[in-house]
Design a protein around this motif. Sequence first.
Motif, PDB file in Angstrom:
ATOM      1  N   ASP A   1       0.812  -1.223   0.000  1.00 25.82           N
ATOM      2  CA  ASP A   1       0.000   0.000   0.000  1.00 25.82           C
ATOM      3  C   ASP A   1       0.841   1.266   0.000  1.00 25.82           C
ATOM      4  O   ASP A   1       0.372   2.330  -0.434  1.00 25.82           O
ATOM      5  N   VAL A   2       2.084   1.163   0.515  1.00 22.12           N
ATOM      6  CA  VAL A   2       2.925   2.356   0.627  1.00 22.12           C
ATOM      7  C   VAL A   2       3.221   2.948  -0.750  1.00 22.12           C
ATOM      8  O   VAL A   2       3.231   4.168  -0.938  1.00 22.12           O
ATOM      9  N   PHE A   3       3.469   2.074  -1.728  1.00 24.53           N
ATOM     10  CA  PHE A   3       3.813   2.522  -3.079  1.00 24.53           C
ATOM     11  C   PHE A   3       2.645   2.375  -4.039  1.00 24.53           C
ATOM     12  O   PHE A   3       2.834   2.291  -5.253  1.00 24.53           O
ATOM     13  N   SER A   4       1.449   2.357  -3.501  1.00 27.23           N
ATOM     14  CA  SER A   4       0.268   2.264  -4.353  1.00 27.23           C
ATOM     15  C   SER A   4       0.132   3.530  -5.199  1.00 27.23           C
ATOM     16  O   SER A   4       0.365   4.643  -4.720  1.00 27.23           O
ATOM     17  N   PRO A   5      -0.254   3.401  -6.487  1.00 30.59           N
ATOM     18  CA  PRO A   5      -0.388   4.593  -7.342  1.00 30.59           C
ATOM     19  C   PRO A   5      -1.514   5.522  -6.914  1.00 30.59           C
ATOM     20  O   PRO A   5      -1.504   6.701  -7.241  1.00 30.59           O
ATOM     21  N   THR A   6      -2.488   4.987  -6.186  1.00 29.75           N
ATOM     22  CA  THR A   6      -3.584   5.821  -5.693  1.00 29.75           C
ATOM     23  C   THR A   6      -3.371   6.093  -4.211  1.00 29.75           C
ATOM     24  O   THR A   6      -3.161   5.173  -3.424  1.00 29.75           O
ATOM     25  N   PHE A   7      -3.411   7.382  -3.854  1.00 30.45           N
ATOM     26  CA  PHE A   7      -3.171   7.757  -2.461  1.00 30.45           C
ATOM     27  C   PHE A   7      -4.438   7.608  -1.631  1.00 30.45           C
ATOM     28  O   PHE A   7      -5.524   8.002  -2.056  1.00 30.45           O
ATOM     29  N   SER A   8      -4.278   7.040  -0.457  1.00 29.63           N
ATOM     30  CA  SER A   8      -5.380   6.911   0.489  1.00 29.63           C
ATOM     31  C   SER A   8      -4.816   7.058   1.885  1.00 29.63           C
ATOM     32  O   SER A   8      -3.822   6.399   2.236  1.00 29.63           O
ATOM     33  N   LEU A   9      -5.423   7.929   2.661  1.00 30.93           N
ATOM     34  CA  LEU A   9      -4.926   8.145   4.015  1.00 30.93           C
ATOM     35  C   LEU A   9      -5.148   6.912   4.877  1.00 30.93           C
ATOM     36  O   LEU A   9      -4.290   6.544   5.681  1.00 30.93           O
TER      37      LEU A   9
END
Length: 276
Positions: free
Chosen positions: A40-48
């Motif tokens: 999730d850290v390098f996921s292309p979509t940002f999510s808090l």
Amino acid sequence: MKHGPFALSALRHMLLGIGAVLMLAPFALMISISLKAPGDVFSPTFSLLPSTWNAVENYTAAFTRQPLARYLFNGIFVGICIFAAQALIAVPCAYAFAKLRWRGRETTFALVLLGLLIPPQVTAIPLYILLWKLGLLDTYGAIILPSTISVFGIFLMRQFFRAVPDDLLHAARLDGLSEFAIVWRIMLPTAIPALVSFGILSFVWNWNEFFWPLIVVQSQHLATPPLGVVFFANAESGTNYNLLMAAAVVVNAPLVIAFLFAQRWFIDGVTMTSVK
């Protein structure tokens, strides 16, 4: 014109709100990453909020991959020792500058304040050579000794002592108390709010100190929290940012807890020392 004060107040609150968001955003991002799985850290979509909660694994690994508990102990031990030495020196010095009359007092105090203008990097090399000559490199003493005198602590306590009535000191002298006894039996108890304020600031400064421990400490078991966090960065296998952020959260937590616990004394002490 009737809406002038309201508009000014709204603008002020808006600016303060923007400033608060800018200051809290890095901490929110740090906590968010510490809860995420590596993918999730390098996921292309940002999510808090993480799509996969990995908090237990991250924080457990933060304490097992590196001796994080040891780093926290070092930070607490160094911070307490430095503050104890600073208070032991700052309180009588502040009393001498605030309440005693002696030739050259104002000039000496001005010279002391000049210490606030000298960056610690300027004296780093002479101090390093001195500690090397004394055989103290890579010890707790190397971290603690250069910070035992705080010019800011002397200034803060002096400002508080100036607000103490002179009649109280005259009465103590009539009762036969020496100047040394007046400092520790009368002045110190009245200065608890200022001392707590100074203690919090001193602990935060020394807890976050990175430059000096990086120079004088080579052994990993002596690393302070900021220096210990660096060991989570691995140049060969890559940095596990979720573990790095989990360690950063743990390192920052004691500072937040300490401030929340003593915030009333901190605010009182800063307010009272700014009266004069």
